[in-house]
Design a protein around this motif. Structure first.
Motif, PDB file in Angstrom:
ATOM      1  N   ALA A 110       0.837  -1.118  -0.014  1.00  0.00           N
ATOM      2  CA  ALA A 110       0.049  -0.043   0.088  1.00  0.00           C
ATOM      3  C   ALA A 110       0.784   1.300  -0.050  1.00  0.00           C
ATOM      4  O   ALA A 110       0.681   2.293  -0.734  1.00  0.00           O
ATOM      5  CB  ALA A 110      -1.017   0.145   1.131  1.00  0.00           C
ATOM      6  N   GLY A 111       1.826   1.097   0.859  1.00  0.00           N
ATOM      7  CA  GLY A 111       2.673   2.455   0.816  1.00  0.00           C
ATOM      8  C   GLY A 111       3.456   2.791  -0.453  1.00  0.00           C
ATOM      9  O   GLY A 111       3.822   3.850  -0.903  1.00  0.00           O
ATOM     10  N   LEU A 112       3.970   1.472  -1.361  1.00  0.00           N
ATOM     11  CA  LEU A 112       4.495   1.782  -2.546  1.00  0.00           C
ATOM     12  C   LEU A 112       3.616   2.035  -3.568  1.00  0.00           C
ATOM     13  O   LEU A 112       3.788   3.023  -4.221  1.00  0.00           O
ATOM     14  CB  LEU A 112       4.976   0.139  -3.126  1.00  0.00           C
ATOM     15  CG  LEU A 112       6.124  -0.431  -2.194  1.00  0.00           C
ATOM     16  CD1 LEU A 112       6.294  -1.881  -2.707  1.00  0.00           C
ATOM     17  CD2 LEU A 112       7.427   0.593  -2.553  1.00  0.00           C
ATOM     18  N   ALA A 113       2.340   1.823  -3.383  1.00  0.00           N
ATOM     19  CA  ALA A 113       1.332   2.248  -4.353  1.00  0.00           C
ATOM     20  C   ALA A 113       0.804   3.749  -4.057  1.00  0.00           C
ATOM     21  O   ALA A 113       0.706   4.662  -5.286  1.00  0.00           O
ATOM     22  CB  ALA A 113       0.087   1.422  -4.110  1.00  0.00           C
ATOM     23  N   ILE A 114       1.117   4.117  -2.804  1.00  0.00           N
ATOM     24  CA  ILE A 114       0.938   5.717  -2.530  1.00  0.00           C
ATOM     25  C   ILE A 114       1.821   6.370  -3.014  1.00  0.00           C
ATOM     26  O   ILE A 114       1.592   7.621  -3.601  1.00  0.00           O
ATOM     27  CB  ILE A 114       0.419   5.729  -0.954  1.00  0.00           C
ATOM     28  CG1 ILE A 114      -0.875   5.166  -0.597  1.00  0.00           C
ATOM     29  CG2 ILE A 114       0.585   7.245  -0.706  1.00  0.00           C
ATOM     30  CD1 ILE A 114      -1.130   5.339   1.131  1.00  0.00           C
ATOM     31  N   GLY A 115       3.021   6.021  -2.872  1.00  0.00           N
ATOM     32  CA  GLY A 115       4.534   6.673  -3.264  1.00  0.00           C
ATOM     33  C   GLY A 115       4.625   6.661  -4.574  1.00  0.00           C
ATOM     34  O   GLY A 115       5.356   7.798  -5.021  1.00  0.00           O
ATOM     35  N   ALA A 116       4.224   5.755  -5.257  1.00  0.00           N
ATOM     36  CA  ALA A 116       4.673   5.679  -6.603  1.00  0.00           C
ATOM     37  C   ALA A 116       3.486   5.799  -7.727  1.00  0.00           C
ATOM     38  O   ALA A 116       3.861   5.923  -9.011  1.00  0.00           O
ATOM     39  CB  ALA A 116       5.345   4.355  -6.845  1.00  0.00           C
ATOM     40  N   SER A 117       2.322   5.773  -7.290  1.00  0.00           N
ATOM     41  CA  SER A 117       1.319   5.832  -8.137  1.00  0.00           C
ATOM     42  C   SER A 117       0.372   7.004  -7.820  1.00  0.00           C
ATOM     43  O   SER A 117      -0.192   7.010  -6.530  1.00  0.00           O
ATOM     44  CB  SER A 117       0.476   4.483  -8.465  1.00  0.00           C
ATOM     45  OG  SER A 117      -0.612   4.742  -8.875  1.00  0.00           O
ATOM     46  N   ARG A 118       0.114   7.924  -8.676  1.00  0.00           N
ATOM     47  CA  ARG A 118      -0.952   8.722  -8.134  1.00  0.00           C
ATOM     48  C   ARG A 118      -2.480   8.160  -8.148  1.00  0.00           C
ATOM     49  O   ARG A 118      -3.195   8.655  -7.259  1.00  0.00           O
ATOM     50  CB  ARG A 118      -1.269   9.786  -9.643  1.00  0.00           C
ATOM     51  CG  ARG A 118      -1.922  11.415  -9.525  1.00  0.00           C
ATOM     52  CD  ARG A 118      -1.672  12.154 -10.565  1.00  0.00           C
ATOM     53  NE  ARG A 118      -2.777  13.177 -10.192  1.00  0.00           N
ATOM     54  CZ  ARG A 118      -3.667  13.256 -10.799  1.00  0.00           C
ATOM     55  NH1 ARG A 118      -4.282  12.157 -11.766  1.00  0.00           N
ATOM     56  NH2 ARG A 118      -4.511  14.187 -10.550  1.00  0.00           N
ATOM     57  N   GLY A 122      -4.683   8.126  -4.744  1.00  0.00           N
ATOM     58  CA  GLY A 122      -6.057   8.694  -4.710  1.00  0.00           C
ATOM     59  C   GLY A 122      -7.010   7.792  -4.044  1.00  0.00           C
ATOM     60  O   GLY A 122      -7.713   7.993  -3.254  1.00  0.00           O
ATOM     61  N   ILE A 123      -6.532   6.486  -4.091  1.00  0.00           N
ATOM     62  CA  ILE A 123      -7.585   5.302  -3.751  1.00  0.00           C
ATOM     63  C   ILE A 123      -7.251   5.122  -2.293  1.00  0.00           C
ATOM     64  O   ILE A 123      -7.928   5.115  -1.532  1.00  0.00           O
ATOM     65  CB  ILE A 123      -7.401   3.996  -4.380  1.00  0.00           C
ATOM     66  CG1 ILE A 123      -7.740   4.402  -5.693  1.00  0.00           C
ATOM     67  CG2 ILE A 123      -8.209   2.996  -3.806  1.00  0.00           C
ATOM     68  CD1 ILE A 123      -7.721   3.068  -6.769  1.00  0.00           C
ATOM     69  N   ILE A 127      -8.204   6.212   3.079  1.00  0.00           N
ATOM     70  CA  ILE A 127      -8.297   5.184   3.904  1.00  0.00           C
ATOM     71  C   ILE A 127      -7.260   5.420   5.109  1.00  0.00           C
ATOM     72  O   ILE A 127      -7.632   5.298   6.259  1.00  0.00           O
ATOM     73  CB  ILE A 127      -8.148   3.932   3.300  1.00  0.00           C
ATOM     74  CG1 ILE A 127      -9.269   3.676   2.108  1.00  0.00           C
ATOM     75  CG2 ILE A 127      -8.385   2.812   4.294  1.00  0.00           C
ATOM     76  CD1 ILE A 127      -9.335   2.549   1.389  1.00  0.00           C
ATOM     77  N   VAL A 128      -6.022   5.407   4.884  1.00  0.00           N
ATOM     78  CA  VAL A 128      -4.839   5.822   5.749  1.00  0.00           C
ATOM     79  C   VAL A 128      -5.414   7.027   6.600  1.00  0.00           C
ATOM     80  O   VAL A 128      -5.117   6.889   7.738  1.00  0.00           O
ATOM     81  CB  VAL A 128      -3.571   6.034   5.066  1.00  0.00           C
ATOM     82  CG1 VAL A 128      -2.514   6.105   5.960  1.00  0.00           C
ATOM     83  CG2 VAL A 128      -3.282   4.724   4.325  1.00  0.00           C
ATOM     84  N   GLU A 129      -5.529   8.166   6.232  1.00  0.00           N
ATOM     85  CA  GLU A 129      -5.902   9.367   7.067  1.00  0.00           C
ATOM     86  C   GLU A 129      -7.168   9.038   7.907  1.00  0.00           C
ATOM     87  O   GLU A 129      -7.164   9.716   8.925  1.00  0.00           O
ATOM     88  CB  GLU A 129      -6.029  10.556   6.065  1.00  0.00           C
ATOM     89  CG  GLU A 129      -4.899  10.875   5.002  1.00  0.00           C
ATOM     90  CD  GLU A 129      -3.752  11.147   6.251  1.00  0.00           C
ATOM     91  OE1 GLU A 129      -3.857  11.892   7.191  1.00  0.00           O
ATOM     92  OE2 GLU A 129      -2.550  10.903   5.994  1.00  0.00           O
ATOM     93  N   PHE A 130      -8.061   8.045   7.437  1.00  0.00           N
ATOM     94  CA  PHE A 130      -9.061   7.967   8.310  1.00  0.00           C
ATOM     95  C   PHE A 130      -8.615   6.914   9.543  1.00  0.00           C
ATOM     96  O   PHE A 130      -8.977   7.070  10.658  1.00  0.00           O
ATOM     97  CB  PHE A 130     -10.173   7.298   7.586  1.00  0.00           C
ATOM     98  CG  PHE A 130     -11.145   6.539   8.292  1.00  0.00           C
ATOM     99  CD1 PHE A 130     -12.430   7.305   8.804  1.00  0.00           C
ATOM    100  CD2 PHE A 130     -11.594   5.365   8.812  1.00  0.00           C
ATOM    101  CE1 PHE A 130     -13.443   7.007   9.532  1.00  0.00           C
ATOM    102  CE2 PHE A 130     -12.470   4.809   9.396  1.00  0.00           C
ATOM    103  CZ  PHE A 130     -13.626   5.768  10.009  1.00  0.00           C
TER     104      PHE A 130
END
Length: 283
Positions: A110-118, A122-123, A127-130
């Motif tokens: 999930a961290g790789l997806a957030i850091g490497a993909s726009r 967005g997805i 969820i993480v901030e919630f």
């Protein structure tokens, strides 16, 4: 009227004395931090012994260090609430490592997806901030309703507490990857998967390990709270049971064991970090 200052004792140091003080302290070797920490612990134990010996605090609220040591020996040999200290520690460690495995398996991708993909950011970012600001005990009743009071609910609550540090640290590590290294890999014809595997992941590894250390601390505190609610074995359950019977020496002994295990976790994490990413520890 004039006042003579001759014969009066010097109150303020002269400029020459002020200049000499740094030179004297510079020649003196600094006291090692280990000695300062040992002196602090010794002073706290001395004050604790003094308070219990002279009856400043009732033994019901603050038993002596000797009583706590004897409680530790009794816990290790005969146990408390149908389990020895090793069995309580083993039950807690199984939960914490099970939850850590779940958090790493789910959090690093999930961290790789957030850091490497726009699109990934967005997805997953909402969820993480919630989850991040929520105290784990807030959703513990809901998890118990969904999964029951068995091991699954405890591991799920601990894993939910560990997930945000792992995800956020992984995403930060991905963003800190050198653009020059990424461009160099692309210029040699590396695919996106090869860039991710050979450039981005090694760059993010120090941040992932730092996030794992933070997650272990969060998970350990959540573990004790989860065992206070529904458990039949574990350090949190042992402390809760001892508190109900006013066995204060066992309560303090359990707290000492929890602190010692957390300290060992930190030492092990630092050793693993030095072994896997020695370049990061030299920065």
């Amino acid at each position: 009227m004039s006042i003579s200052v001759e014969g009066l004792p010097p109150i303020m140091p002269t400029a020459r004395h002020l200049d000499e003080q740094p030179e004297q302290s510079a020649d003196r070797p600094p006291l090692p931090l280990v000695w300062i920490s040992l002196a602090t612990i010794t002073a706290l134990l001395f004050l604790w012994s003094l308070a219990s010996s002279y009856g400043f605090v009732s033994p019901l609220f603050l038993p002596s260090p000797v009583a706590v040591y004897q409680a530790l020996r009794s816990l290790a040999i005969t146990g408390f609430v149908d389990a020895t200290l090793a069995e309580h520690v083993g039950a807690s460690l199984l939960r914490i490592f099970g939850a850590l495995a779940v958090a790493l398996v789910a959090g690093i991708p999930a961290g790789l997806a957030i850091g490497a993909s726009r699109l990934g950011k967005g997805i997953l970012d909402p969820i993480v901030e919630f989850l991040r600001p929520l105290p784990p005990l807030a959703y513990l009743p809901l998890v118990i309703i969904w999964l029951g009071i068995g091991e699954a609910s405890k591991i799920a609550v601990i894993a939910l507490a560990m997930l945000p540090p792992v995800i956020l640290s992984t995403a930060t590590g991905v963003r800190s990857a050198s653009a020059d290294h990424v461009n160099a890999a692309r210029s040699f014809g590396a695919s996106r998967l090869q860039v991710l595997r050979h450039v981005i992941v090694p760059s993010a590894l120090p941040s992932i390990l730092t996030g794992t250390r933070i997650a272990l601390g969060a998970g350990w505190s959540t573990l004790v709270a989860a065992e206070l609610v529904a458990a039949t074995r574990g350090l949190g359950f042992m402390i809760q049971s001892a508190a109900q019977f006013l066995v204060t020496d066992v309560v303090i002994a359990g707290i000492v064991v929890i602190a010692a295990v957390a300290f060992l976790f930190e030492l092990a994490a630092r050793l693993i970090e030095r072994w896997l990413v020695p370049w990061a520890t030299r920065r």
